[in-house]
Design a protein around this motif. Structure first.
Motif, short mmCIF file in Angstrom:
data_model
loop_
_atom_site.label_atom_id
_atom_site.label_comp_id
_atom_site.label_asym_id
_atom_site.label_seq_id
_atom_site.Cartn_x
_atom_site.Cartn_y
_atom_site.Cartn_z
N ALA A 79 12.88 -7.32 -9.57
CA ALA A 79 12.57 -6.49 -10.73
C ALA A 79 13.85 -5.90 -11.32
O ALA A 79 14.28 -4.82 -10.93
CB ALA A 79 11.61 -5.37 -10.35
N GLY A 80 14.46 -6.61 -12.24
CA GLY A 80 15.58 -6.05 -12.97
C GLY A 80 16.91 -6.15 -12.25
O GLY A 80 17.08 -6.90 -11.29
N ASP A 81 17.87 -5.36 -12.71
CA ASP A 81 19.23 -5.43 -12.21
C ASP A 81 19.94 -4.11 -12.51
O ASP A 81 19.40 -3.24 -13.19
CB ASP A 81 19.98 -6.58 -12.87
N ARG A 82 21.18 -3.97 -11.99
CA ARG A 82 21.99 -2.80 -12.28
C ARG A 82 23.46 -3.16 -12.15
O ARG A 82 23.82 -4.12 -11.45
CB ARG A 82 21.64 -1.63 -11.36
N ALA A 83 24.30 -2.40 -12.84
CA ALA A 83 25.74 -2.66 -12.81
C ALA A 83 26.28 -2.38 -11.41
O ALA A 83 25.80 -1.49 -10.71
CB ALA A 83 26.45 -1.79 -13.84
N VAL A 84 27.29 -3.15 -11.01
CA VAL A 84 27.88 -2.99 -9.68
C VAL A 84 29.28 -2.41 -9.82
O VAL A 84 29.89 -2.45 -10.89
CB VAL A 84 27.93 -4.33 -8.92
N GLU A 101 24.01 -6.82 -10.55
CA GLU A 101 23.39 -7.39 -9.36
C GLU A 101 21.87 -7.29 -9.50
O GLU A 101 21.35 -6.33 -10.07
CB GLU A 101 23.85 -6.69 -8.09
N PRO A 102 21.14 -8.26 -8.96
CA PRO A 102 19.67 -8.21 -9.02
C PRO A 102 19.13 -7.14 -8.09
O PRO A 102 19.70 -6.87 -7.03
CB PRO A 102 19.25 -9.61 -8.58
N CYS A 103 18.02 -6.55 -8.48
CA CYS A 103 17.38 -5.51 -7.67
C CYS A 103 15.91 -5.86 -7.43
O CYS A 103 15.32 -6.68 -8.14
CB CYS A 103 17.47 -4.15 -8.37
N HIS A 104 15.34 -5.23 -6.43
CA HIS A 104 13.92 -5.34 -6.13
C HIS A 104 13.26 -3.98 -6.31
O HIS A 104 13.84 -2.95 -6.01
CB HIS A 104 13.70 -5.81 -4.68
N ARG A 105 12.06 -4.01 -6.81
CA ARG A 105 11.19 -2.84 -6.78
C ARG A 105 10.52 -2.83 -5.41
O ARG A 105 10.05 -3.87 -4.95
CB ARG A 105 10.15 -2.95 -7.89
N PHE A 106 10.46 -1.67 -4.73
CA PHE A 106 9.89 -1.66 -3.39
C PHE A 106 8.91 -0.51 -3.22
O PHE A 106 8.96 0.50 -3.94
CB PHE A 106 10.99 -1.57 -2.32
N GLU A 107 8.02 -0.69 -2.25
CA GLU A 107 7.16 0.38 -1.74
C GLU A 107 7.16 0.29 -0.22
O GLU A 107 7.06 -0.80 0.33
CB GLU A 107 5.73 0.27 -2.27
N ILE A 139 16.02 -1.23 -4.96
CA ILE A 139 16.99 -1.56 -3.92
C ILE A 139 17.69 -2.85 -4.27
O ILE A 139 17.07 -3.76 -4.86
CB ILE A 139 16.28 -1.67 -2.54
N PRO A 140 18.99 -3.01 -3.98
CA PRO A 140 19.66 -4.28 -4.25
C PRO A 140 18.98 -5.43 -3.50
O PRO A 140 18.57 -5.28 -2.35
CB PRO A 140 21.08 -4.05 -3.72
N ALA A 141 18.85 -6.56 -4.18
CA ALA A 141 18.18 -7.71 -3.57
C ALA A 141 18.85 -8.13 -2.27
O ALA A 141 18.19 -8.56 -1.32
CB ALA A 141 18.16 -8.87 -4.55
N ALA A 142 20.17 -7.97 -2.20
CA ALA A 142 20.90 -8.39 -1.00
C ALA A 142 20.53 -7.58 0.23
O ALA A 142 20.72 -8.03 1.36
CB ALA A 142 22.41 -8.28 -1.24
N ALA A 143 19.99 -6.37 0.04
CA ALA A 143 19.70 -5.49 1.17
C ALA A 143 18.25 -5.58 1.64
O ALA A 143 17.90 -4.98 2.67
CB ALA A 143 20.01 -4.04 0.80
N VAL A 144 17.41 -6.29 0.91
CA VAL A 144 15.97 -6.28 1.21
C VAL A 144 15.69 -6.81 2.61
O VAL A 144 14.95 -6.20 3.40
CB VAL A 144 15.20 -7.10 0.16
N HIS A 145 16.25 -7.96 2.96
CA HIS A 145 15.93 -8.58 4.24
C HIS A 145 16.36 -7.69 5.41
O HIS A 145 15.62 -7.53 6.39
CB HIS A 145 16.61 -9.95 4.34
N GLU A 146 17.53 -7.07 5.30
CA GLU A 146 18.01 -6.20 6.37
C GLU A 146 17.10 -4.99 6.55
O GLU A 146 16.78 -4.59 7.67
CB GLU A 146 19.44 -5.74 6.06
N VAL A 147 16.65 -4.40 5.43
CA VAL A 147 15.75 -3.26 5.51
C VAL A 147 14.42 -3.65 6.14
O VAL A 147 13.85 -2.92 6.95
CB VAL A 147 15.54 -2.65 4.10
#
Length: 624
Positions: free
Chosen positions: A612-617, A541-547, A585-593
């Motif tokens: 920024a990148g991805d990780r196994a689900v 799944e795609p992920c985001h780098r966050f601050e 953080i998973p890209a799918a969760a960004v908007h909710e956060v």
């Protein structure tokens, strides 16, 4: 005549477009400064850009400094439009990275600088807004060296920073600059060790050389609103960034890259390209390349050279707009295939399904989305089972802009489903399968196909190879196999697209005259599916780098919410009366956060994220 193509890059709201306006004003291109707030800027020409006050599409403006023509490429600052920035990087000779003297080094600034350093693109750092309350100089310079690049050399300094009376002046002593430059200049180092004092001209020459090599970064302070520091910036553009000679060698074939597409007043397609070599003239036929294999011819009906619209031909170094090639798309190359592996940013990680609000407008909506995809190939539209259309996205702002563009430019009001992550599969190992010619039974295929799949490095996409002689099959059969491989990879064993894979054709056979291309189109997906199952695939799944920056007392509530959304904290640090949290953080969760953060942080939380990148689900969510 020399030419310099530079990009203006920044985190959103750093003042990038205002700086572009000031540069055009100071060089006499415009006689009145435009305003982002009023929507009267030169480069933000679209109605949506003017209303929102953000740059969405790359724009080009030109000015001259003596015998130097500067083409200024104004790029988006919002992370949702990072694909526009990526395309601009491929045509630039240098860059100006804009920071705010108040906000300082922001997350997207760091991403941009990391890319500029990796490309070793000559870059000036312009610290804007020195006239604003809260502006900093020495503290911010230290932060730039710590978070962006250690080899930063201030060219000017500020008196009265943080107020409307702030003024810039040249740095009085060259000692600090000489010590930084001496780390990469043996002659300068020897002079300092012997106790000598380098002249200002010597230090300036060393700074120009190291800036041109993309290893040292001049820093200039100023204000796009008051004009302070802009003359020094113009001088830096003219003397510190490396220009190219505007020339053409006899009989040299034209080569260039298409980096932007727009529509003219009559709906005609207009392409921006950077000419790397040769001469381009109206009414001549040229060859364009898409990827490593596909080509098409185009006959130019008109062209316009940036900064010199009266010129009838374009030469090496020019940025040129061309008309008359309906097939042209962003990323195509003129005169030869482009270098492989050019991507600098992560591809879109979200997908949404879009439907017309008025039933019956599905064909019109699909045509409009295809037109938008010509301007931005990473939109990646595709038709789903049942006739719906999906669109790839970087974020929710991009979705909003697409919706407004559909309504304003194409007359189609659309509804979007909630965004979901773009899951994909990668091979876990190597797998191989072969199917021979079958003459009996219900599923007769007069074709032999053998395929092997191997894992490839992340981000490499799909690579198709042959271990058989090209003459082992008629060309039409080879094309049928390759096309079928790419189509079949759209859905792997878990129902997700397969990427980062090498597919090798290992065996072929046919029977003349019975075999036809359809036999290979039917057999290839079966063989490929079997090879993928033997290799095994893992879903990512795609992920985001966050601050996130939040008040001290909200640390527990915010971190708990992040953990519940699947985020992984990589760094926490205290800054005065706030906590700065960084992680993935998973890209799918960004908007909710993003929606939750104001309530959790008493309205004081600041959030930034970027693909920024991805990780196994987990297996339970892997299969569709």
């Amino acid at each position: 005549m020399h030419i310099l193509n530079i990009g203006i890059l920044a985190h959103v709201d750093a003042g990038k477009t205002s700086l572009t306006e000031r540069l055009l004003f100071e060089t006499g291109v415009i006689d009145r400064l435009g305003s982002v707030d009023e929507g009267s800027t030169q480069t933000d020409s679209g109605e949506i850009e003017r209303r929102r006050g953000i740059t969405i599409r790359t724009a080009v403006a030109s000015f001259t400094l003596g015998d130097l023509r500067v083409n200024l490429v104004d790029t988006p600052g919002h992370a949702d439009f990072v694909a526009e920035v990526e395309r601009a990087l491929g045509v630039l000779d240098g860059a100006v990275l804009v920071l705010s003297a108040v906000e300082g080094v922001q997350p997207h600034t760091r991403v941009l600088m990391k890319t500029l350093r990796r490309l070793r693109l000559p870059t000036l750092i312009f610290v804007n807004k020195i006239d604003r309350a809260g502006a900093r100089e020495r503290e911010l310079l230290a932060d730039i060296r710590r978070r962006l690049a250690p080899s930063c050399v201030p060219v000017n300094t500020v008196t009265g920073i943080g107020g409307r009376a702030a003024v810039t002046r040249p740095v009085g002593s060259t000692q600090e600059a000489a010590e930084i430059l001496a780390e990469r200049d043996d002659g300068l180092l020897e002079l300092l060790v012997e106790g000598g004092t380098p002249s200002a001209d010597l230090v300036r020459a060393a700074l120009a050389g190291q800036c041109g090599d993309g290893v040292t970064y001049p820093v200039l302070f100023g204000s796009a609103i008051t004009g302070q520091g802009v003359p020094e910036l113009l001088d830096g553009i003219g003397t510190l960034l490396p220009a190219v000679s505007r020339s053409a060698l006899p009989d040299e074939p034209a080569r260039g890259a298409v980096f932007a597409i727009e529509r003219g007043p009559s709906g005609e397609k207009v392409a921006y390209l950077r000419l790397r070599a040769g001469v381009l003239r109206v009414r001549e036929t040229v060859v364009f390349h898409r990827g490593q294999n596909a080509t098409y011819d185009g006959r130019l009906t008109a062209l316009s050279v940036a900064g010199a619209p009266a010129q009838r031909e374009a030469v090496t170094g020019d940025i040129v707009r061309v008309w008359g090639v309906p097939e042209i798309r962003v990323g195509d190359h003129l005169g030869g295939p482009g270098p492989a592996g050019q991507a600098h940013f992560t591809p879109p990680g979200l997908e949404t399904v879009v439907r017309p609000r008025v039933p019956g407008q599905e064909p019109r909506l699909h045509a409009a989305l295809l037109a938008l995809a010509e301007q931005d190939p990473l939109i990646g539209t595709r038709t789903l089972a049942g006739g719906d259309t999906s669109v790839l996205l970087y974020g929710e702002v991009q979705k909003e802009v697409i919706g407004e563009t559909l309504a304003r430019d194409f007359g189609v009001e659309a509804d979007f489903e909630p965004s979901r992550p773009v899951y994909f599969e990668r091979p876990a190992g190597t797998g191989e399968a072969v199917e021979e010619i079958q003459r009996h039974g219900r599923n007769t295929f007069m074709a032999t196909v053998g395929l092997r799949v191997d894992p490839a490095p992340p981000g490499s996409g799909v690579d198709y190879r042959r271990e058989v002689d090209l003459g082992s099959l008629p060309p039409a059969f080879h094309r049928a196999i390759e096309d079928s491989v790419h189509l079949a990879l759209r859905e792997g064993p878990h129902g997700r697209p397969v990427t980062d894979v090498v597919v090798t054709l290992t065996r072929t056979g046919y029977s003349a005259p019975e075999s036809v291309a359809a036999d290979f189109r039917g057999r290839t997906p079966v063989v490929l599916a079997r090879a993928l199952r033997r290799a095994g695939t893992i879903v990512y799944e795609p992920c985001h780098r966050f601050e996130a920056e939040v008040p001290l007392e909200t640390f527990g509530a915010v971190t708990a919410s992040l953990a519940g959304a699947g985020a992984e904290l990589r760094d926490t640090r205290r800054r005065d009366d706030t906590w700065v949290l960084a992680g993935e953080i998973p890209a799918a969760a960004v908007h909710e956060v993003e929606l939750r953060l104001p309530g959790l942080s008493h309205g004081e939380g600041v959030w930034w994220s970027e693909a920024a990148g991805d990780r196994a689900v987990r297996q339970s969510t892997a299969t569709r």
